[in-house]
Design a protein around this motif. Structure first.
Motif, mmCIF file in Angstrom:
data_model
loop_
_atom_site.group_PDB
_atom_site.id
_atom_site.type_symbol
_atom_site.label_atom_id
_atom_site.label_comp_id
_atom_site.label_asym_id
_atom_site.label_seq_id
_atom_site.Cartn_x
_atom_site.Cartn_y
_atom_site.Cartn_z
ATOM 1 N N ALA A 63 0.827 -1.208 0.000
ATOM 2 C CA ALA A 63 0.000 0.000 0.000
ATOM 3 C C ALA A 63 0.862 1.259 0.000
ATOM 4 O O ALA A 63 1.750 1.401 0.838
ATOM 5 N N TRP A 64 0.626 2.129 -0.969
ATOM 6 C CA TRP A 64 1.155 3.490 -0.975
ATOM 7 C C TRP A 64 2.668 3.553 -0.769
ATOM 8 O O TRP A 64 3.162 4.267 0.075
ATOM 9 N N GLY A 65 3.381 2.788 -1.577
ATOM 10 C CA GLY A 65 4.837 2.886 -1.561
ATOM 11 C C GLY A 65 5.534 1.846 -0.714
ATOM 12 O O GLY A 65 6.750 1.678 -0.832
ATOM 13 N N THR A 66 4.813 1.148 0.141
ATOM 14 C CA THR A 66 5.426 0.064 0.899
ATOM 15 C C THR A 66 5.505 -1.162 -0.002
ATOM 16 O O THR A 66 4.507 -1.542 -0.601
ATOM 17 N N PRO A 67 6.673 -1.806 -0.102
ATOM 18 C CA PRO A 67 6.807 -2.952 -1.001
ATOM 19 C C PRO A 67 6.049 -4.174 -0.501
ATOM 20 O O PRO A 67 5.540 -4.203 0.621
ATOM 21 N N GLY A 68 5.995 -5.194 -1.348
ATOM 22 C CA GLY A 68 5.288 -6.420 -1.001
ATOM 23 C C GLY A 68 3.902 -6.448 -1.596
ATOM 24 O O GLY A 68 3.485 -5.544 -2.331
ATOM 25 N N TRP A 98 -14.724 -4.634 -4.223
ATOM 26 C CA TRP A 98 -13.351 -4.293 -3.819
ATOM 27 C C TRP A 98 -12.395 -4.114 -4.988
ATOM 28 O O TRP A 98 -11.257 -3.687 -4.791
ATOM 29 N N GLN A 99 -12.810 -4.412 -6.191
ATOM 30 C CA GLN A 99 -11.886 -4.391 -7.320
ATOM 31 C C GLN A 99 -11.301 -3.002 -7.569
ATOM 32 O O GLN A 99 -10.106 -2.853 -7.812
ATOM 33 N N GLU A 100 -12.128 -1.983 -7.539
ATOM 34 C CA GLU A 100 -11.624 -0.640 -7.840
ATOM 35 C C GLU A 100 -10.556 -0.206 -6.844
ATOM 36 O O GLU A 100 -9.504 0.319 -7.225
ATOM 37 N N SER A 101 -10.799 -0.432 -5.569
ATOM 38 C CA SER A 101 -9.813 -0.056 -4.559
ATOM 39 C C SER A 101 -8.566 -0.924 -4.654
ATOM 40 O O SER A 101 -7.452 -0.447 -4.404
ATOM 41 N N ALA A 102 -8.731 -2.193 -5.002
ATOM 42 C CA ALA A 102 -7.588 -3.099 -5.088
ATOM 43 C C ALA A 102 -6.605 -2.656 -6.154
ATOM 44 O O ALA A 102 -5.406 -2.972 -6.071
ATOM 45 N N GLY A 150 -0.167 -6.319 -5.972
ATOM 46 C CA GLY A 150 -0.439 -7.736 -5.822
ATOM 47 C C GLY A 150 -1.845 -8.075 -5.386
ATOM 48 O O GLY A 150 -2.086 -9.205 -4.943
ATOM 49 N N ALA A 151 -2.766 -7.141 -5.476
ATOM 50 C CA ALA A 151 -4.125 -7.372 -4.977
ATOM 51 C C ALA A 151 -5.131 -7.315 -6.115
ATOM 52 O O ALA A 151 -4.926 -6.641 -7.128
ATOM 53 N N SER A 152 -6.232 -8.029 -5.920
ATOM 54 C CA SER A 152 -7.369 -7.941 -6.819
ATOM 55 C C SER A 152 -8.620 -8.137 -5.994
ATOM 56 O O SER A 152 -8.574 -8.718 -4.891
ATOM 57 N N GLY A 153 -9.728 -7.660 -6.503
ATOM 58 C CA GLY A 153 -10.969 -7.839 -5.781
ATOM 59 C C GLY A 153 -11.288 -9.304 -5.562
ATOM 60 O O GLY A 153 -11.731 -9.718 -4.491
ATOM 61 N N ALA A 154 -11.027 -10.129 -6.573
ATOM 62 C CA ALA A 154 -11.340 -11.556 -6.478
ATOM 63 C C ALA A 154 -10.489 -12.235 -5.408
ATOM 64 O O ALA A 154 -10.994 -13.043 -4.613
ATOM 65 N N ALA A 155 -9.190 -11.918 -5.388
ATOM 66 C CA ALA A 155 -8.296 -12.547 -4.411
ATOM 67 C C ALA A 155 -8.651 -12.126 -2.989
ATOM 68 O O ALA A 155 -8.649 -12.946 -2.061
ATOM 69 N N LEU A 156 -8.963 -10.858 -2.794
ATOM 70 C CA LEU A 156 -9.313 -10.373 -1.457
ATOM 71 C C LEU A 156 -10.639 -10.960 -0.995
ATOM 72 O O LEU A 156 -10.798 -11.315 0.179
ATOM 73 N N ALA A 157 -11.597 -11.067 -1.901
ATOM 74 C CA ALA A 157 -12.884 -11.656 -1.535
ATOM 75 C C ALA A 157 -12.722 -13.127 -1.167
ATOM 76 O O ALA A 157 -13.306 -13.605 -0.183
ATOM 77 N N ARG A 158 -11.922 -13.836 -1.936
ATOM 78 C CA ARG A 158 -11.690 -15.251 -1.644
ATOM 79 C C ARG A 158 -11.028 -15.420 -0.270
ATOM 80 O O ARG A 158 -11.404 -16.305 0.520
ATOM 81 N N GLU A 159 -10.060 -14.566 0.025
ATOM 82 C CA GLU A 159 -9.378 -14.634 1.320
ATOM 83 C C GLU A 159 -10.342 -14.389 2.472
ATOM 84 O O GLU A 159 -10.316 -15.087 3.492
ATOM 85 N N ALA A 160 -11.204 -13.399 2.315
ATOM 86 C CA ALA A 160 -12.156 -13.071 3.385
ATOM 87 C C ALA A 160 -13.182 -14.174 3.584
ATOM 88 O O ALA A 160 -13.516 -14.533 4.720
ATOM 89 N N VAL A 161 -13.690 -14.714 2.497
ATOM 90 C CA VAL A 161 -14.701 -15.767 2.605
ATOM 91 C C VAL A 161 -14.098 -17.031 3.208
ATOM 92 O O VAL A 161 -14.725 -17.719 4.029
ATOM 93 N N GLN A 162 -12.872 -17.351 2.830
ATOM 94 C CA GLN A 162 -12.214 -18.524 3.397
ATOM 95 C C GLN A 162 -11.985 -18.364 4.891
ATOM 96 O O GLN A 162 -12.076 -19.344 5.648
ATOM 97 N N ALA A 163 -11.687 -17.146 5.345
ATOM 98 C CA ALA A 163 -11.506 -16.905 6.786
ATOM 99 C C ALA A 163 -12.829 -17.046 7.522
ATOM 100 O O ALA A 163 -12.875 -17.517 8.668
ATOM 101 N N GLY A 164 -13.906 -16.616 6.905
ATOM 102 C CA GLY A 164 -15.240 -16.775 7.467
ATOM 103 C C GLY A 164 -15.365 -16.263 8.882
ATOM 104 O O GLY A 164 -14.966 -15.142 9.208
#
Length: 329
Positions: free
Chosen positions: A109-114, A202-206, A211-225
């Motif tokens: 995010a905002w200049g931080t690597p990774g 979440w796609q627009e913000s991602a 390294g982020a996408s709306g699909a990947a973030l949604a999948r991560e959140a749903v898997q955490a449940g």
């Protein structure tokens, strides 16, 4: 006269020359990090940028050093997703009240690597708390690790409460329009097609995050449940002061889902030091910033009245030291 006009700005940005180079400015000038004794009260603080190691990578953060006293309680202030609103107005208000404030950017995010992921953000918040307890933070930045409070907005509210629940030494926590992932992805808040809906949302913000996408973030959140349902943390959270602020017209984290149900769980856990308020504004508190700052500062002063000033007094820079902060040429 030209020198005096410029010198007065030193407390506003001690790293003026490298403000746009987050990765290259790891600490304040050496003279600013030295113990300060015997100077008068009311001396301004300064703003710097720091790099904090996490999992063989690093995150960048702005550090707002309170003026006057050598050692201060410190607020970790966590921004939302993707971080368009950094809440720096709140950081300055809290700094003026005698607290240090650190505002980190998560990996990706905002200049931080990774790469940005929700799990990385959770780990990054914990890494900043660990750094605040280091000898470096105490010596160079005047952090009094006996009083650490975590606050955050939206995603940051979720991160703040999660970090506080897992760290018994955090003195208090603040959630501002906090987003409770588990309330959306599990239980009554979940709906068929939740993952697809979140991916689109979440796609627009991602796109602003590495390294982020709306699909990947949604999948991560749903898997955490339900693992990421803040209501599961009610018992450890109930042991310390909490401030929960919601926005009545919030369409991102509607209070009925993200605020009221968490309050019910905290009360069922016999929380006695929870202060909650619902402001007549939107998710970003866009037309209630002054009142929000006053409420946050007032809460900190009421819950931690004896922690603001410890140690010696910090003096103003000499003429030569102040000149180090001015552009050359």
């Amino acid at each position: 006269m030209r020198f005096r006009r410029r010198a007065r700005t030193w407390g506003r940005g001690i790293v003026l020359a490298c403000a746009l180079q987050l990765a290259g400015c790891a600490a304040a000038p050496a003279w600013a990090a030295q113990p300060c004794v015997g100077a008068p009260a009311g001396v301004p603080g300064w703003v710097s940028v720091v790099r904090i190691g996490v999992a063989r990578e690093w995150i960048g953060a702005r550090f707002f050093r309170a003026g006057g006293s050598n050692s201060h309680p410190t607020l970790l202030l966590l921004h939302g997703f993707p971080g368009a609103e950094l809440n720096l107005d709140l950081a300055h208000a809290v700094r003026r009240a005698g607290w240090n404030v650190i505002v980190p950017h998560y990996r990706g995010a905002w200049g931080t690597p990774g790469n940005f992921t929700w799990r990385h953000a959770i780990a990054d918040a914990k890494a900043v708390l660990a750094w605040l307890r280091t000898p470096e933070a105490a010596a160079d930045y005047g952090v009094d690790a006996r009083t650490l409070v975590v606050a955050g907005h939206s995603l940051g509210g979720f991160l703040a409460l999660t970090a506080a629940a897992g760290d018994a030494d955090v003195r208090g926590a603040v959630s501002l329009a906090g987003f409770n992932f588990g309330a959306v992805t599990a239980g009554p808040g979940a709906r068929p097609g939740t993952e697809q809906q979140l991916a689109a949302l979440w796609q627009e913000s991602a796109q602003w995050l590495s390294g982020a996408s709306g699909a990947a973030l949604a999948r991560e959140a749903v898997q955490a449940g339900a693992q990421w349902d803040l209501r599961r943390l009610a018992v450890p959270l109930a042991r310390r002061p909490l401030l929960l602020v919601a926005a009545r017209y919030d369409q991102v984290a509607p209070p009925v889902l993200h605020h009221e149900r968490l309050l019910q769980s905290l009360r069922a856990a016999h929380a006695r030091t929870v202060e909650d308020v619902v402001l007549d504004t939107d998710h970003g508190f866009i037309d209630a910033r002054t009142g929000l700052a006053e409420r946050l500062v007032g809460w900190l002063q009421a819950k931690f009245p004896g922690d603001t000033h410890r140690g010696g007094r910090c003096g103003a820079p000499t003429r030569a030291q102040a000149a180090e902060l001015l552009p050359q040429g």
